[in-house]
Enzyme design. Structure first.
Site, PDB file in Angstrom:
ATOM      1  N   GLY A 273      32.762  41.830  41.935  1.00 50.53           N
ATOM      2  CA  GLY A 273      33.322  41.147  40.781  1.00 50.53           C
ATOM      3  C   GLY A 273      34.675  40.546  41.098  1.00 50.53           C
ATOM      4  O   GLY A 273      34.986  40.233  42.255  1.00 50.53           O
TER       5      GLY A 273
ATOM      6  N   THR B  32      38.703  39.829  41.664  1.00 54.26           N
ATOM      7  CA  THR B  32      39.744  40.504  42.433  1.00 54.26           C
ATOM      8  C   THR B  32      40.642  41.343  41.527  1.00 54.26           C
ATOM      9  O   THR B  32      41.049  42.448  41.898  1.00 54.26           O
ATOM     10  CB  THR B  32      40.578  39.463  43.204  1.00 54.26           C
ATOM     11  OG1 THR B  32      39.723  38.808  44.157  1.00 54.26           O
ATOM     12  CG2 THR B  32      41.727  40.118  43.941  1.00 54.26           C
TER      13      THR B  32
ATOM     14  N   GLY C 277      38.839  44.471  40.721  1.00 55.14           N
ATOM     15  CA  GLY C 277      38.695  45.216  41.972  1.00 55.14           C
ATOM     16  C   GLY C 277      39.965  45.957  42.347  1.00 55.14           C
ATOM     17  O   GLY C 277      39.918  47.092  42.839  1.00 55.14           O
TER      18      GLY C 277
ATOM     19  N   GLU D  87      33.573  43.967  46.844  1.00 57.94           N
ATOM     20  CA  GLU D  87      33.293  42.588  47.245  1.00 57.94           C
ATOM     21  C   GLU D  87      33.789  41.719  46.106  1.00 57.94           C
ATOM     22  O   GLU D  87      33.232  41.734  45.017  1.00 57.94           O
ATOM     23  CB  GLU D  87      31.790  42.401  47.506  1.00 57.94           C
ATOM     24  CG  GLU D  87      31.490  41.225  48.423  1.00 57.94           C
ATOM     25  CD  GLU D  87      31.208  39.953  47.654  1.00 57.94           C
ATOM     26  OE1 GLU D  87      32.134  39.101  47.599  1.00 57.94           O
ATOM     27  OE2 GLU D  87      30.108  39.812  47.133  1.00 57.94           O
TER      28      GLU D  87
ATOM     29  N   CYS E 177      30.753  33.748  44.377  1.00 55.08           N
ATOM     30  CA  CYS E 177      31.998  34.103  45.070  1.00 55.08           C
ATOM     31  C   CYS E 177      32.163  33.306  46.355  1.00 55.08           C
ATOM     32  O   CYS E 177      33.283  33.075  46.806  1.00 55.08           O
ATOM     33  CB  CYS E 177      32.040  35.605  45.353  1.00 55.08           C
ATOM     34  SG  CYS E 177      30.689  36.203  46.404  1.00 55.08           S
TER      35      CYS E 177
END
Length: 489
Positions: free
Chosen positions: A234, A236, A239, A256, A290
């Site tokens: 998902g 940044t 994350g 990721e 992405c």
């Protein structure tokens, strides 16, 4: 066996999947078709109490699952692949109507999932460790892989099947139990259908569960002390929060994250091939990937020709109903994403950029956009767009182009087009990117090749091929002596 769509839909509208379908009194969430705005189904969201009970179920189920034979685990994963193949049209249709995927994209994703499942089915029978020599006579040192325990997979809506299964399947293969939290924009495609799949594949009850919900469900899984690993795909921003929470618990996480991926078009590139690749990398799934080609760096000597060809290709793409075979771009996932893309384009034009084509779209649709006369500091060039926009920047020297590429906080994928492949291979070593593709585009995934980024595009490991073994297990040293020895104390 094929999915009886109406029968299974009645189950997911009233139940959550905790290894079996459990009647739920929790509030339901409506599933909206982004292309039409109509409600097409609903699912009950899980509660934090459901998270706690699911973790207990998963913990118990994993104790027996980790001790199953490799033949058993391989057989179940092969059966899941076969069931997916038999029901591929159902997976495709839900991906189209729930997530706005075109038939081309949804078909590719479905077939990729089948390959992922078959690849994971080979993992249980691989070598589980290594033997090291010892300085102590008659000692055997074994360094073996053992399961982590409970793995939580938090997956996105853009590739809801593939980006779930790429973690679920190897985690199961290595003897872990799995709790999946799909995006609230892909509850059926990336959640309920996978629950059905693994239930029908006869995975032992409780070994795989699905908990739909918003951010509080993901947070509860991340912070639960009995969840041993988080596999997240998902943004940044999210994350980073997960990494921080996991670090405080010394919990393993694989992240990721976002990307702002560049395609470099050198002066000796095959222009038609480069443009074809750029169109695919930029506009596939409306740019909501992405790995999207979000930055076009073109050598000045061929820039005019490149921009003209790119514009012509963009104008020829069909935007509309994603269920129509001739549609190239469907809708963006929601109004917030549509507004974000519109704002980036509008701001760039206000700053002096030239809108070559596109730049608008009705409802949730957005037309393929080519934008030029931008600076390297313009947000349309530096930010992750996640929409069908191709910003073009002209360069004179390859060293400058590499510096611009490496200036990004992201480092997921880069493509280089040139006739000098050996030169480009050496050039790749200077590029801060987890993946570099020569004479190709940035949206690439091969199931047996480790996949992942650098910088703010990824943290904690890689997915795919040999990387899966260590990603979804931990190492244990066992030393063996047939007869104990006497130490000098």
């Amino acid at each position: 066996m094929t999915i009886q769509a109406k029968a299974i839909e009645q189950i997911w509208q009233e139940h959550i999947f905790q290894g079996s379908w459990v009647k739920s009194e929790n509030p339901s969430f409506n599933i909206i078709n982004p292309a039409t705005g109509t409600t097409i189904s609903s699912v009950p969201f899980a509660s934090v109490n459901n998270v706690n009970s699911s973790v207990e179920i998963a913990t118990q189920a994993q104790q027996s699952w980790k001790n199953t034979t490799f033949e058993t685990r391989a057989k179940i994963l092969r059966k899941a692949a076969q069931l997916f193949e038999q029901n591929i049209q159902t997976f495709i249709e839900w991906n189209v109507q729930e997530c706005g995927s075109t038939l081309l994209k949804a078909g590719w994703e479905a077939n990729a999932c089948i390959e992922q499942l078959y690849m994971a089915a080979s993992m249980p029978m691989a070598s589980s460790g290594e033997i090291f020599p010892s300085s102590i006579p008659n000692r055997t040192n074994v360094w073996q892989r053992v399961p982590l325990g409970v793995v939580s997979v938090i997956s996105p809506w853009n590739f809801p099947l593939l980006l779930s299964i790429r973690s679920i399947a190897p985690a199961l293969a290595m003897g872990n139990s799995v709790i999946l939290k799909p995006s609230e924009f892909s509850n059926i495609t990336g959640g309920a259908l996978l629950a059905w799949l693994f239930e029908m594949a006869e995975l032992p009850e409780g070994t795989f569960q699905v908990l739909s919900g918003e951010s509080q469900i993901g947070e509860a899984l991340v912070n639960h002390p009995q969840v041993n690993m988080i596999s997240f795909t998902g943004s940044t921003g999210v994350g980073k929060k997960i990494a921080e929470a996991c670090a405080k618990q010394l919990k393993k996480c694989a992240l990721e994250l976002g990307g702002n991926n560049a395609i470099i078009i050198c002066e000796d590139a095959d222009l038609d091939t480069a443009v074809n690749n750029a169109v695919w990398g930029t506009f596939l799934h409306q740019g909501q990937i992405c790995m999207q080609t979000g930055r076009h760096l073109v050598h000045r000597s061929i820039a005019d020709a490149y921009i003209q060809k790119l514009k012509e290709k963009a104008l020829a793409l069909n935007v509309g109903d994603p269920s129509a075979p001739d549609t190239h771009l469907g809708p963006l996932i929601n109004a917030a994403q549509h507004q974000k893309v519109s704002n980036l384009v509008e701001a760039a034009v206000n700053n002096g950029a030239i809108l070559e084509c596109g730049g608008k779209g009705e409802n949730l649709f957005f037309h393929p956009t080519v934008i030029t006369n931008i600076s390297k500091d313009d947000p349309i060039f530096t930010d992750e767009i996640f929409g069908p926009v191709a910003p073009v920047l002209i360069f004179d020297d390859i060293a400058d182009a590499i510096e611009i590429v490496n200036s990004s906080k992201y480092g997921l994928a880069v493509a280089i087009h040139t006739a000098r492949t050996a030169w480009a291979f050496e050039l790749a070593k200077k590029i801060k990117s987890g993946m570099v593709h020569i004479n190709d585009q940035t949206v690439n995934n091969e199931y047996h090749v480790p996949f992942g980024g650098m910088g703010e595009s990824g943290y904690g490991g890689r997915f795919g091929g040999p990387a899966n073994f260590d990603e979804f297990s931990q190492r244990q040293w066992v030393s063996i002596l047939d007869k104990g020895i006497q130490y000098p104390l």
